[in-house]
Design a protein around this motif. Structure first.
Motif, PDB file in Angstrom:
ATOM      1  N   ILE A  99      40.862  55.910  39.695  1.00  0.00           N
ATOM      2  CA  ILE A  99      41.135  54.469  39.687  1.00  0.00           C
ATOM      3  C   ILE A  99      40.462  53.798  38.500  1.00  0.00           C
ATOM      4  CG2 ILE A  99      40.817  52.305  40.948  1.00  0.00           C
ATOM      5  CD1 ILE A  99      41.006  53.935  43.548  1.00  0.00           C
ATOM      6  N   ARG A 100      39.236  54.168  38.236  1.00  0.00           N
ATOM      7  CA  ARG A 100      38.509  53.587  37.102  1.00  0.00           C
ATOM      8  C   ARG A 100      39.204  53.889  35.779  1.00  0.00           C
ATOM      9  NH1 ARG A 100      33.326  52.035  35.151  1.00  0.00           N
ATOM     10  NH2 ARG A 100      32.772  53.043  33.205  1.00  0.00           N
ATOM     11  N   ASP A 101      39.833  55.044  35.680  1.00  0.00           N
ATOM     12  CA  ASP A 101      40.458  55.469  34.424  1.00  0.00           C
ATOM     13  C   ASP A 101      41.948  55.159  34.353  1.00  0.00           C
ATOM     14  OD1 ASP A 101      37.999  56.421  33.626  1.00  0.00           O
ATOM     15  OD2 ASP A 101      38.410  58.497  34.209  1.00  0.00           O
ATOM     16  N   LEU A 102      42.479  54.359  35.264  1.00  0.00           N
ATOM     17  CA  LEU A 102      43.903  54.019  35.235  1.00  0.00           C
ATOM     18  C   LEU A 102      44.318  53.509  33.856  1.00  0.00           C
ATOM     19  CD1 LEU A 102      44.748  52.027  38.507  1.00  0.00           C
ATOM     20  CD2 LEU A 102      45.572  54.291  37.877  1.00  0.00           C
ATOM     21  N   PRO A 103      45.522  53.847  33.423  1.00  0.00           N
ATOM     22  CA  PRO A 103      45.988  53.368  32.121  1.00  0.00           C
ATOM     23  C   PRO A 103      46.562  51.962  32.153  1.00  0.00           C
ATOM     24  CG  PRO A 103      47.617  54.835  33.073  1.00  0.00           C
ATOM     25  CD  PRO A 103      46.439  54.849  34.009  1.00  0.00           C
ATOM     26  N   VAL A 104      46.605  51.339  33.338  1.00  0.00           N
ATOM     27  CA  VAL A 104      47.129  49.975  33.470  1.00  0.00           C
ATOM     28  C   VAL A 104      46.146  49.145  34.294  1.00  0.00           C
ATOM     29  CG1 VAL A 104      49.536  50.738  33.301  1.00  0.00           C
ATOM     30  CG2 VAL A 104      48.455  50.528  35.561  1.00  0.00           C
ATOM     31  N   PRO A 105      46.220  47.818  34.189  1.00  0.00           N
ATOM     32  CA  PRO A 105      45.293  46.964  34.942  1.00  0.00           C
ATOM     33  C   PRO A 105      45.493  47.057  36.454  1.00  0.00           C
ATOM     34  CG  PRO A 105      46.281  45.763  33.112  1.00  0.00           C
ATOM     35  CD  PRO A 105      47.053  47.045  33.258  1.00  0.00           C
ATOM     36  N   LEU A 106      44.389  46.837  37.164  1.00  0.00           N
ATOM     37  CA  LEU A 106      44.380  46.867  38.628  1.00  0.00           C
ATOM     38  C   LEU A 106      43.851  45.541  39.171  1.00  0.00           C
ATOM     39  CD1 LEU A 106      44.450  48.294  41.444  1.00  0.00           C
ATOM     40  CD2 LEU A 106      42.119  49.078  40.949  1.00  0.00           C
ATOM     41  N   VAL A 107      44.600  44.963  40.098  1.00  0.00           N
ATOM     42  CA  VAL A 107      44.159  43.777  40.836  1.00  0.00           C
ATOM     43  C   VAL A 107      43.892  44.200  42.272  1.00  0.00           C
ATOM     44  CG1 VAL A 107      44.772  41.459  41.636  1.00  0.00           C
ATOM     45  CG2 VAL A 107      45.542  42.242  39.382  1.00  0.00           C
ATOM     46  N   THR A 108      42.729  43.863  42.796  1.00  0.00           N
ATOM     47  CA  THR A 108      42.464  44.122  44.216  1.00  0.00           C
ATOM     48  C   THR A 108      42.520  42.797  44.971  1.00  0.00           C
ATOM     49  OG1 THR A 108      40.073  44.109  43.727  1.00  0.00           O
ATOM     50  CG2 THR A 108      41.146  46.247  43.947  1.00  0.00           C
ATOM     51  N   ALA A 109      43.247  42.815  46.090  1.00  0.00           N
ATOM     52  CA  ALA A 109      43.409  41.635  46.939  1.00  0.00           C
ATOM     53  C   ALA A 109      42.683  41.919  48.252  1.00  0.00           C
ATOM     54  CB  ALA A 109      44.885  41.358  47.183  1.00  0.00           C
ATOM     55  N   VAL A 110      41.549  41.284  48.433  1.00  0.00           N
ATOM     56  CA  VAL A 110      40.628  41.636  49.515  1.00  0.00           C
ATOM     57  C   VAL A 110      40.763  40.667  50.679  1.00  0.00           C
ATOM     58  CG1 VAL A 110      38.234  42.149  50.101  1.00  0.00           C
ATOM     59  CG2 VAL A 110      39.038  42.505  47.750  1.00  0.00           C
ATOM     60  N   ASN A 111      41.184  41.193  51.808  1.00  0.00           N
ATOM     61  CA  ASN A 111      41.315  40.431  53.040  1.00  0.00           C
ATOM     62  C   ASN A 111      40.345  40.975  54.065  1.00  0.00           C
ATOM     63  OD1 ASN A 111      43.134  42.738  52.708  1.00  0.00           O
ATOM     64  ND2 ASN A 111      43.660  42.394  54.857  1.00  0.00           N
ATOM     65  N   LEU A 194      46.224  34.538  49.317  1.00  0.00           N
ATOM     66  CA  LEU A 194      45.676  35.781  48.766  1.00  0.00           C
ATOM     67  C   LEU A 194      46.719  36.594  48.008  1.00  0.00           C
ATOM     68  CD1 LEU A 194      43.366  37.839  48.458  1.00  0.00           C
ATOM     69  CD2 LEU A 194      44.110  38.846  50.648  1.00  0.00           C
ATOM     70  N   MET A 195      47.779  37.019  48.669  1.00  0.00           N
ATOM     71  CA  MET A 195      48.763  37.868  48.004  1.00  0.00           C
ATOM     72  C   MET A 195      49.557  37.117  46.932  1.00  0.00           C
ATOM     73  SD  MET A 195      48.338  40.950  48.681  1.00  0.00           S
ATOM     74  CE  MET A 195      49.808  41.606  47.903  1.00  0.00           C
ATOM     75  N   PRO A 196      49.949  35.866  47.163  1.00  0.00           N
ATOM     76  CA  PRO A 196      50.612  35.152  46.064  1.00  0.00           C
ATOM     77  C   PRO A 196      49.746  35.070  44.803  1.00  0.00           C
ATOM     78  CG  PRO A 196      51.018  34.007  48.123  1.00  0.00           C
ATOM     79  CD  PRO A 196      50.010  35.082  48.424  1.00  0.00           C
ATOM     80  N   THR A 197      48.441  34.843  44.982  1.00  0.00           N
ATOM     81  CA  THR A 197      47.552  34.766  43.823  1.00  0.00           C
ATOM     82  C   THR A 197      47.414  36.121  43.153  1.00  0.00           C
ATOM     83  OG1 THR A 197      46.285  32.958  44.844  1.00  0.00           O
ATOM     84  CG2 THR A 197      45.228  34.154  43.040  1.00  0.00           C
ATOM     85  N   ALA A 198      47.200  37.163  43.960  1.00  0.00           N
ATOM     86  CA  ALA A 198      47.041  38.515  43.407  1.00  0.00           C
ATOM     87  C   ALA A 198      48.303  38.958  42.682  1.00  0.00           C
ATOM     88  CB  ALA A 198      46.684  39.498  44.520  1.00  0.00           C
ATOM     89  N   LEU A 199      49.457  38.694  43.288  1.00  0.00           N
ATOM     90  CA  LEU A 199      50.721  39.100  42.661  1.00  0.00           C
ATOM     91  C   LEU A 199      51.000  38.302  41.395  1.00  0.00           C
ATOM     92  CD1 LEU A 199      52.977  39.655  45.798  1.00  0.00           C
ATOM     93  CD2 LEU A 199      52.229  41.390  44.146  1.00  0.00           C
TER      94      LEU A 199
END
Length: 265
Positions: A99-111, A194-199
């Protein structure tokens, strides 16, 4: 692979990975971790790889930590005892490194709860969005273990040694609003947002240039690098970025005074 603990969906150029085991509040057992590994690997390969990924949890919690009711999974017995670190070596450490080395950005949506290794998964996001009802918990001291999933690396760098020690040694809940105040997360929003913002953030990233993947990688690498090493890393990454179609498009759009249309390559 059939996902019994996850749901994976595609929204345009964004892959959404949802932890889905409501009975355990999305506990991350070995089986879940293996499915996460596969899902993240699949997200960025093929003819139309994702240009951003969102990781979230279904129901009342993001991830309640390891699945203690299922035992330690990959733990090896020794003298009648179980090696609680064995599964880290074989399953969890490869996952968080992937996950740390992913080639694309990651957004986490924490509920809801992001506890134990779930806290680590949440904090691996490049952009971390938390619902107002969410909280972060280093629960390990409650069961006589040490923090894992990379949290002993991430927390001191994100919030400093004093606050990291407080979270790990006291094992108290850190509400989302306080996490934002501490600089642990990027957004704290009403639960319904949460999800609208993350998306929205993920789609913004997904329409960006290929260099965003390089940015996340050199930013992460900077946490361990000296000045000279990091300048060299910037130089070599700039060379890669400069050879992309997106760089050519960005310069052309700038000269033509129009918005750039990036293709992620």
């Amino acid at each position: 692979m059939d996902y019994s603990k996850l749901k994976v969906a595609r929204d345009g150029a964004v892959t959404i990975i949802t932890l889905s085991d409501p009975a355990t509040m999305n506990a991350a057992g070995v089986d879940t971790a293996e499915q996460l590994t596969h899902a993240f690997q699949q997200a960025t390969i093929g003819d139309a790889p994702a240009r951003a990924v969102v990781l979230t949890g279904e129901g009342l919690g993001f991830c309640s930590g390891a699945n203690l009711t299922a035992g330690t999974g990959a733990g090896a017995a020794s003298g009648g005892r179980v090696d609680a670190g064995a599964a880290l070596e074989t399953v969890y450490n490869p996952l968080v490194t992937l996950i740390r080395d992913l080639p694309v950005p990651l957004v986490t949506a924490v509920n809801g709860a992001a506890a134990g290794v779930g806290c680590s998964l949440a904090l691996l996001g490049d952009l971390i969005v938390a619902a107002e009802s969410a909280y972060f918990l280093q629960a390990f001291r409650r069961i006589g273990l040490v923090p894992d999933g990379g949290s002993t690396y991430l927390l001191p760098r994100l919030i400093g040694k004093a606050r990291a020690m407080e979270m790990a040694l006291l094992g108290e809940r850190l509400p989302a609003a306080k996490a934002l105040e501490w600089g642990l997360i990027n957004r704290c929003v009403p639960d319904a947002d949460l999800m609208p913002t993350a998306l929205s953030l993920a789609h913004e990233l997904a329409t960006g240039p290929a260099s965003l993947g390089l940015i996340r990688q050199i930013m992460n690498a900077s946490l361990d690098a000296d000045w000279t090493t990091q300048l060299h890393r910037e130089r070599t990454s700039q060379r890669v970025a400069g050879f992309t179609e997106d760089f050519a498009e960005g310069v052309t759009a700038f000269l033509q005074k129009r918005p750039a249309v990036f293709k992620g390559r």
